[in-house]
Design a protein around this motif. Structure first.
Motif, PDB file in Angstrom:
ATOM      1  N   SER A 175      -5.294  -3.474  -4.533  1.00  0.00           N
ATOM      2  CA  SER A 175      -5.096  -2.046  -4.061  1.00  0.00           C
ATOM      3  C   SER A 175      -3.911  -1.712  -5.019  1.00  0.00           C
ATOM      4  CB  SER A 175      -4.726  -1.844  -2.690  1.00  0.00           C
ATOM      5  OG  SER A 175      -3.342  -2.594  -2.468  1.00  0.00           O
ATOM      6  N   ILE A 176      -3.787  -0.327  -5.334  1.00  0.00           N
ATOM      7  CA  ILE A 176      -2.710   0.150  -6.130  1.00  0.00           C
ATOM      8  C   ILE A 176      -2.229   1.446  -5.366  1.00  0.00           C
ATOM      9  CG2 ILE A 176      -1.991   1.539  -8.252  1.00  0.00           C
ATOM     10  CD1 ILE A 176      -4.393   0.109  -9.577  1.00  0.00           C
ATOM     11  N   ASN A 177      -1.029   1.495  -5.045  1.00  0.00           N
ATOM     12  CA  ASN A 177      -0.274   2.522  -4.231  1.00  0.00           C
ATOM     13  C   ASN A 177       0.733   3.078  -4.879  1.00  0.00           C
ATOM     14  OD1 ASN A 177       0.164   4.077  -1.922  1.00  0.00           O
ATOM     15  ND2 ASN A 177       0.700   2.424  -0.732  1.00  0.00           N
ATOM     16  N   LEU A 178       0.883   4.390  -5.100  1.00  0.00           N
ATOM     17  CA  LEU A 178       1.904   5.246  -5.660  1.00  0.00           C
ATOM     18  C   LEU A 178       2.882   5.844  -4.158  1.00  0.00           C
ATOM     19  CD1 LEU A 178       3.439   6.690  -7.850  1.00  0.00           C
ATOM     20  CD2 LEU A 178       1.770   8.507  -7.557  1.00  0.00           C
ATOM     21  N   LEU A 179       3.926   5.033  -4.289  1.00  0.00           N
ATOM     22  CA  LEU A 179       4.973   5.460  -3.341  1.00  0.00           C
ATOM     23  C   LEU A 179       5.949   6.537  -3.810  1.00  0.00           C
ATOM     24  CD1 LEU A 179       5.921   2.067  -1.803  1.00  0.00           C
ATOM     25  CD2 LEU A 179       4.107   3.510  -0.993  1.00  0.00           C
ATOM     26  N   SER A 180       6.322   7.278  -2.930  1.00  0.00           N
ATOM     27  CA  SER A 180       7.345   8.394  -3.225  1.00  0.00           C
ATOM     28  C   SER A 180       8.697   7.595  -3.228  1.00  0.00           C
ATOM     29  CB  SER A 180       7.574   9.539  -2.274  1.00  0.00           C
ATOM     30  OG  SER A 180       7.842   9.196  -0.962  1.00  0.00           O
ATOM     31  N   PRO A 181       9.641   8.353  -3.696  1.00  0.00           N
ATOM     32  CA  PRO A 181      11.245   7.734  -3.713  1.00  0.00           C
ATOM     33  C   PRO A 181      11.665   7.162  -2.390  1.00  0.00           C
ATOM     34  CG  PRO A 181      10.998   9.479  -5.230  1.00  0.00           C
ATOM     35  CD  PRO A 181       9.874   9.579  -4.568  1.00  0.00           C
ATOM     36  N   LYS A 182      11.173   7.893  -1.257  1.00  0.00           N
ATOM     37  CA  LYS A 182      11.518   7.473   0.141  1.00  0.00           C
ATOM     38  C   LYS A 182      10.438   6.689   0.969  1.00  0.00           C
ATOM     39  CE  LYS A 182      13.592  12.152   1.104  1.00  0.00           C
ATOM     40  NZ  LYS A 182      13.498  13.398   1.917  1.00  0.00           N
ATOM     41  N   GLY A 183       9.483   6.143   0.094  1.00  0.00           N
ATOM     42  CA  GLY A 183       8.538   5.354   0.694  1.00  0.00           C
ATOM     43  C   GLY A 183       7.347   5.630   1.060  1.00  0.00           C
ATOM     44  N   GLY A 184       6.890   6.921   1.085  1.00  0.00           N
ATOM     45  CA  GLY A 184       5.545   7.609   1.332  1.00  0.00           C
ATOM     46  C   GLY A 184       4.711   7.271   0.356  1.00  0.00           C
ATOM     47  N   SER A 191       2.015   8.497  -2.000  1.00  0.00           N
ATOM     48  CA  SER A 191       1.458   9.673  -2.599  1.00  0.00           C
ATOM     49  C   SER A 191       0.000   9.455  -3.187  1.00  0.00           C
ATOM     50  CB  SER A 191       2.217  10.104  -3.732  1.00  0.00           C
ATOM     51  OG  SER A 191       3.652  10.194  -3.364  1.00  0.00           O
ATOM     52  N   ALA A 192      -0.560   8.291  -3.471  1.00  0.00           N
ATOM     53  CA  ALA A 192      -1.682   7.910  -3.957  1.00  0.00           C
ATOM     54  C   ALA A 192      -2.220   6.511  -3.787  1.00  0.00           C
ATOM     55  CB  ALA A 192      -2.012   8.396  -5.303  1.00  0.00           C
ATOM     56  N   PHE A 193      -3.447   6.387  -2.909  1.00  0.00           N
ATOM     57  CA  PHE A 193      -3.739   4.993  -2.532  1.00  0.00           C
ATOM     58  C   PHE A 193      -5.061   4.427  -3.234  1.00  0.00           C
ATOM     59  CE2 PHE A 193      -2.962   1.203  -0.636  1.00  0.00           C
ATOM     60  CZ  PHE A 193      -4.376   0.608  -0.133  1.00  0.00           C
ATOM     61  N   TYR A 194      -5.323   3.571  -3.973  1.00  0.00           N
ATOM     62  CA  TYR A 194      -6.676   3.048  -4.251  1.00  0.00           C
ATOM     63  C   TYR A 194      -6.918   1.494  -3.777  1.00  0.00           C
ATOM     64  CZ  TYR A 194     -10.627   1.419  -6.944  1.00  0.00           C
ATOM     65  OH  TYR A 194     -11.905   0.881  -7.036  1.00  0.00           O
ATOM     66  N   SER A 195      -7.963   1.367  -3.194  1.00  0.00           N
ATOM     67  CA  SER A 195      -8.083   0.074  -2.723  1.00  0.00           C
ATOM     68  C   SER A 195      -9.653  -0.435  -2.891  1.00  0.00           C
ATOM     69  CB  SER A 195      -7.898  -0.243  -0.952  1.00  0.00           C
ATOM     70  OG  SER A 195      -8.458  -1.359  -0.572  1.00  0.00           O
ATOM     71  N   SER A 196      -9.781  -1.655  -3.648  1.00  0.00           N
ATOM     72  CA  SER A 196     -11.060  -2.017  -3.938  1.00  0.00           C
ATOM     73  C   SER A 196     -11.814  -2.689  -2.708  1.00  0.00           C
ATOM     74  CB  SER A 196     -10.905  -3.236  -4.914  1.00  0.00           C
ATOM     75  OG  SER A 196     -10.179  -4.457  -4.064  1.00  0.00           O
ATOM     76  N   ASN A 197     -11.303  -2.840  -1.445  1.00  0.00           N
ATOM     77  CA  ASN A 197     -12.235  -2.999  -0.426  1.00  0.00           C
ATOM     78  C   ASN A 197     -12.335  -1.720   0.458  1.00  0.00           C
ATOM     79  OD1 ASN A 197      -9.586  -2.893   0.580  1.00  0.00           O
ATOM     80  ND2 ASN A 197      -9.746  -5.125   1.015  1.00  0.00           N
ATOM     81  N   GLY A 237      -9.874  -0.344   1.977  1.00  0.00           N
ATOM     82  CA  GLY A 237      -8.773  -0.276   2.894  1.00  0.00           C
ATOM     83  C   GLY A 237      -7.908   1.209   2.958  1.00  0.00           C
ATOM     84  N   GLU A 238      -7.124   1.129   4.136  1.00  0.00           N
ATOM     85  CA  GLU A 238      -6.108   2.183   4.243  1.00  0.00           C
ATOM     86  C   GLU A 238      -4.861   1.931   3.532  1.00  0.00           C
ATOM     87  OE1 GLU A 238      -8.241   4.436   7.934  1.00  0.00           O
ATOM     88  OE2 GLU A 238      -6.251   3.547   8.138  1.00  0.00           O
ATOM     89  N   ALA A 239      -3.933   2.915   3.248  1.00  0.00           N
ATOM     90  CA  ALA A 239      -2.739   2.448   2.734  1.00  0.00           C
ATOM     91  C   ALA A 239      -1.716   2.040   4.019  1.00  0.00           C
ATOM     92  CB  ALA A 239      -2.000   3.554   2.255  1.00  0.00           C
ATOM     93  N   PRO A 240      -1.165   0.808   3.692  1.00  0.00           N
ATOM     94  CA  PRO A 240      -0.405   0.433   4.822  1.00  0.00           C
ATOM     95  C   PRO A 240       1.040   1.405   5.168  1.00  0.00           C
ATOM     96  CG  PRO A 240       0.342  -0.539   2.697  1.00  0.00           C
ATOM     97  CD  PRO A 240      -1.042   0.272   2.507  1.00  0.00           C
ATOM     98  N   ASN A 241       1.270   1.508   6.278  1.00  0.00           N
ATOM     99  CA  ASN A 241       2.390   2.349   6.808  1.00  0.00           C
ATOM    100  C   ASN A 241       3.895   1.900   5.977  1.00  0.00           C
ATOM    101  OD1 ASN A 241       0.513   3.968   8.380  1.00  0.00           O
ATOM    102  ND2 ASN A 241       0.838   2.475  10.169  1.00  0.00           N
TER     103      ASN A 241
END
Length: 893
Positions: free
Chosen positions: A113-122, A124-130, A132-136
């Protein structure tokens, strides 16, 4: 009775002399067997761990580089800067970003997976090859937010196994030299397939391999039951100590079992430890068997060997020795008439015969011996002096070697600084132009890139010149040089430099002067500019003065360059003309430079029949005198009694020009269809419609049938290469001009092209100015109107050719991958060479440079970086396909 005593004494001495070495040898052998077993085990385990460590390091480095490359993606930058845009535009940029994430996942199957987090950790954009959902929340979220490091890596163990995470901070582009703004984090989750495979490999049976965090958590293990377990703090400390020692050591890991194991540990980046352990009893079992066999052999040898030696020595040597001893005693008593029996023909008989001969020669040798003793002390003294002299030479050689090593280190440091400084500007401003091609400061950036490129080229030329001088392979020409244009050229370069530093610049001529001299104008100008630019560089106040005079008695020109700069001390003057040296490190830091200029200038002046001298005082400036021979040798010249100064430079008569129509038959031999179209388009600016040959064989056939006024010959083509085709044409009496087209422009390559029969060389990417000059030179085109290159490069024809080239990139990508997987290195090198030439011609410089690096790596028999250069080339081609922008043809304009 004597024989009996001697025999007993012999046995008394032989027994301990044989037994003690055997005991020592046996003990040494037993010890060495154990030591050898340990060393062999250590070597095998250490090599295994180092190999696994390197594999893991390379694996982690690839994904670190991939994460860093992803964080600098223009698509990601566009998405992060879309906060104030409309919703539809935001959605479009998000879709583009997800496409980029998907392309990276396809290129690297281990990316989960590739996840783009905001400076606060949220997220912003998530991609998963399987899917899946972005982890909290990531377990390491607080750590990366509190850290100032831009790049992190984490190994996190879970019920589904240990996963790798690579984190890269994303910053906004800094245009106003202010503090960059952090825009978030890129988090790449990777399935550690290579790490799992490496853990399962083992140098021995019953080997237990572990990958442990610095806290003692087992992240990977050849025993799956141990994953997630924690080692005690004392065990972690012991493993860390073993890693620092870098050797195999015994320890018990109570958290696993109580078996004593031989353990080898290596620390990886991020604070992780790779551990390989083997039960000690199994590791040294083979050594114990060998030790028992060795001990048995030693015991048997101790018992039997002394008895055998005594018997053999008594029969073969004891009696003859006793006889020889009696004879020696008689000789010692002064009886030189003793004689031993010589009836035996073995070594003992020969010894007796030699003994008898020795006795006969003793009287003759006594006198010579006395003479030798008289001169012995004198010879010893002479030999001692020679040894002392040799020692002094060795001491001097050691000092010189140390100085050479220090000089080399200082030179490498200077070279690194000098090369990296212009490269930093070139790379930085190139990135700015790639990201912002329409910026209002684009021309200023291009000027900066060109200026730094010229500086880098000058530096490389200086290094090459020095290498040629030291190898005595630097050739100088001797041609007619008009004096005043030479001085005008030097003034036109130096005067703007002095004006920029608010310095005075003046030139003085001591008349009369010859109007010309015969020398190498390139090397003479190089000497004058080297020393004059040095004078400007080291002068802060005052000015620079150039004086020209001539000495008729020696026919020597003297060019004196005086400055009011920092000057030099006496010790600095002694080092001024040595290579790679400046006055001191402070001077290097303040003014820069490599210390090559004066050394090269002095050597060049000597090659031109003169020399360079310097006078200087600290704080009072320097005076350099350049002497150059006029080389008249009864050649005619006229005297200048008054100055004839040119106010403005004349127009360059070799400027590139074009004609509306020019009736010239030109043949272009080029196998690449895109290059064929491009060269045809460029020649159309002169009204020339060339004939095309697809390889060297076609070129030879067409040139022998048609009467071509000029041939442009590519050097690397299928069926028949350019050099072979040129040689065949010259042997067939074709005497027209042949210009080599090549992407290989090293001096030895150009020399080979000229040697094969080419008249000139035109490098790829094609330089329009050089192409125009070559056409003017060989076709005598009249300069009837100015060239309109910019208009030509904006025509629909050129843009269509460029688009056609881009459309072929996907098929070239597939072919590159197929050749690499099939390990067809020669075909891959040929394709890389073709891509290098064509990409450069169309202005895709990132593809051009990456293809050149791949071609160079494939020329080597063994190169572990082939995959890296292939990846760099494919990424450059994919990036070119993704940006979908007009081609930058600045190199052609």
């Amino acid at each position: 009775m004597k024989t009996s005593k001697l025999s007993i004494r012999l046995l008394w001495y032989i027994t301990p002399l044989v037994i003690l070495p055997l005991l020592f040898l046996g003990g040494f052998t037993l010890t060495n067997v154990t030591s050898s077993t340990q060393k062999q085990a250590k070597l095998i385990v250490s090599r295994f761990v180092e190999q696994q460590q390197q594999k893991m390091f390379n694996y982690i480095e690839i994904y670190q580089s991939t994460t860093k490359l992803l964080s600098t993606s223009p698509v990601l930058s566009d998405f992060l800067n879309s906060a104030n845009l409309e919703r539809l535009e935001k959605t479009r940029r998000l879709g583009a970003l997800m496409d980029v994430f998907a392309s990276y996942s396809e290129a690297y199957p281990d990316i989960i997976s590739i996840n783009l987090l905001s400076p606060k950790g949220g997220s912003s954009a998530f991609y998963s090859s399987n899917l899946g959902e972005a982890p909290n929340l990531y377990p390491f979220a607080n750590q990366i937010m509190q850290s100032n490091l831009r790049q992190h890596q984490f190994m996190v163990a879970s019920s589904s196994g240990t996963q790798l995470y690579f984190v890269q901070q994303v910053y906004s582009v800094d245009y106003e030299l202010k503090q960059p703004k952090q825009q978030g984090y890129i988090v790449v989750q990777v399935s550690p397939s290579l790490l799992s495979t490496s853990i399962l490999e083992a140098p021995y049976d019953n080997t237990l391999n572990l990958l442990m965090s610095i806290d003692g958590e087992v992240l990977f293990s050849s025993d799956n039951n141990l994953i997630g377990h924690f080692l005690s703090a004392s065990e972690v400390e012991a493993i860390s100590a073993i890693a620092e020692l870098g050797q195999l050591d015994a320890m018990k890991i109570s958290s696993i079992d109580n078996i004593e194991r031989m353990t080898y540990s290596a620390q990886l980046s991020g604070g992780y430890f790779y551990i390989s352990t083997i039960p000690k009893s199994l590791l040294y079992q083979a050594g114990k068997t060998i030790s028992l066999i060795t001990a048995l052999i030693v015991i048997l040898s101790i018992v039997t060997l002394p008895i055998l030696i005594f018997i053999v020595v008594r029969n073969l040597l004891l009696n003859p020795i006793e006889l020889l001893g009696e004879a020696s005693q008689r000789v010692g008593d002064g009886d030189l008439m003793v004689a031993l029996p010589e009836h035996n023909t073995d070594e003992v008989g020969i010894l007796f015969k030699d003994f008898n001969h020795m006795i006969g020669q003793i009287r003759n040798f006594q006198r010579e011996l006395e003479d030798y003793k008289e001169h012995l002390e004198e010879k010893v003294e002479d030999r001692t002096k020679e040894l002392e002299k040799t020692n002094r030479k060795l001491e001097v050689a050691i000092v010189e070697a140390e100085q050479a090593n220090q000089l080399k280190s200082r030179f490498l440091a200077n070279m690194s600084h000098e090369i990296r400084t212009p490269l930093t500007a070139i790379m930085g401003f190139t990135e700015q132009l790639i990201q912002h091609p329409d910026s209002i400061t684009a021309n200023q950036h291009l000027d900066t890139i060109l200026r730094n490129s010229k500086h880098l080229l000058e530096l490389i030329n200086n290094i090459l010149d020095l290498s040629k001088i030291e190898a005595e392979k630097l050739d100088v020409e001797e041609s007619e040089v008009i004096l005043m244009p030479l001085i005008n050229d030097v003034e036109s370069i130096i005067e703007p430099m002095t004006n920029e530093k608010l310095l005075n610049f003046s030139t003085e001529f001591v008349l009369p002067l010859p109007n010309k001299l015969y020398t190498d104008i390139t090397r003479l100008k190089q000497i004058l500019l080297n020393i004059a630019t040095n004078a400007v560089k080291f002068t802060e106040y005052g000015g620079v003065h150039l004086k020209v005079e001539f000495k008729p008695e020696s026919e020597m020109f003297i060019f004196s360059i005086k400055d009011t700069g920092i000057g030099m001390s006496q010790s600095e003057l002694q080092r001024a003309f040595k290579p790679f040296e400046q006055a001191d490190t402070t001077t290097t830091r303040r003014f820069g430079g490599t210390g090559l200029g004066l050394c090269i200038s002095k050597n060049l002046a000597q090659l031109l029949g003169g020399d360079v001298h310097v006078q200087s005082q600290p704080g009072a400036g320097s005076l350099f005198s350049i002497e150059v021979s006029g080389n008249f040798r009864n050649r005619t010249f006229t005297w200048l009694n008054a100055l004839e100064r040119r106010k403005q430079p004349e127009e360059d008569k070799t400027a590139v020009a074009a004609v509306k129509e020019f009736d010239a038959k030109v043949l272009v031999a080029e196998d690449n269809p895109d290059n064929q179209e491009l060269i045809t388009l460029l020649l159309s600016n002169w009204g020339i419609v060339p004939d095309i040959a697809n390889n060297g064989a076609e070129a030879v056939e067409m040139a022998l049938v048609e009467d071509y006024q000029l041939i442009l010959m590519d050097m690397q083509m299928p069926v028949m290469g350019g050099e072979e085709a040129t040689q065949m044409l010259r042997h067939a009496a074709y005497d027209g001009p042949i210009i080599a087209l090549t992407a290989n422009v090293m001096k030895h390559d150009i020399d080979n092209h000229i040697k094969s029969g080419c008249d000139a060389t035109l490098g790829k990417p094609i330089d329009k100015e050089l192409l125009g000059k070559l056409l003017l030179q060989y076709l005598e085109i009249q300069n009837n109107k100015s060239s309109s290159w910019d208009a030509l490069l904006q025509t629909e024809k050129f843009l269509q050719i460029s688009r056609n080239y881009v459309e072929k990139l996907p098929s070239q990508l597939d072919e590159l991958q197929k050749l690499y997987e099939a390990q067809e290195w020669e075909s891959l090198r040929s394709l890389a060479h073709s891509i290098k030439g064509s990409a450069g011609c169309f202005g895709f410089m990132s593809i051009h440079e990456a293809a050149g690096e791949l071609e160079t790596s494939l020329q080597k028999t063994q190169n572990s970086n082939r995959h890296y250069y292939l990846l760099k080339l494919t990424e450059a081609m994919r990036y070119t396909l993704s940006i979908d922008q007009p081609t930058d043809n600045s190199h052609l304009g």
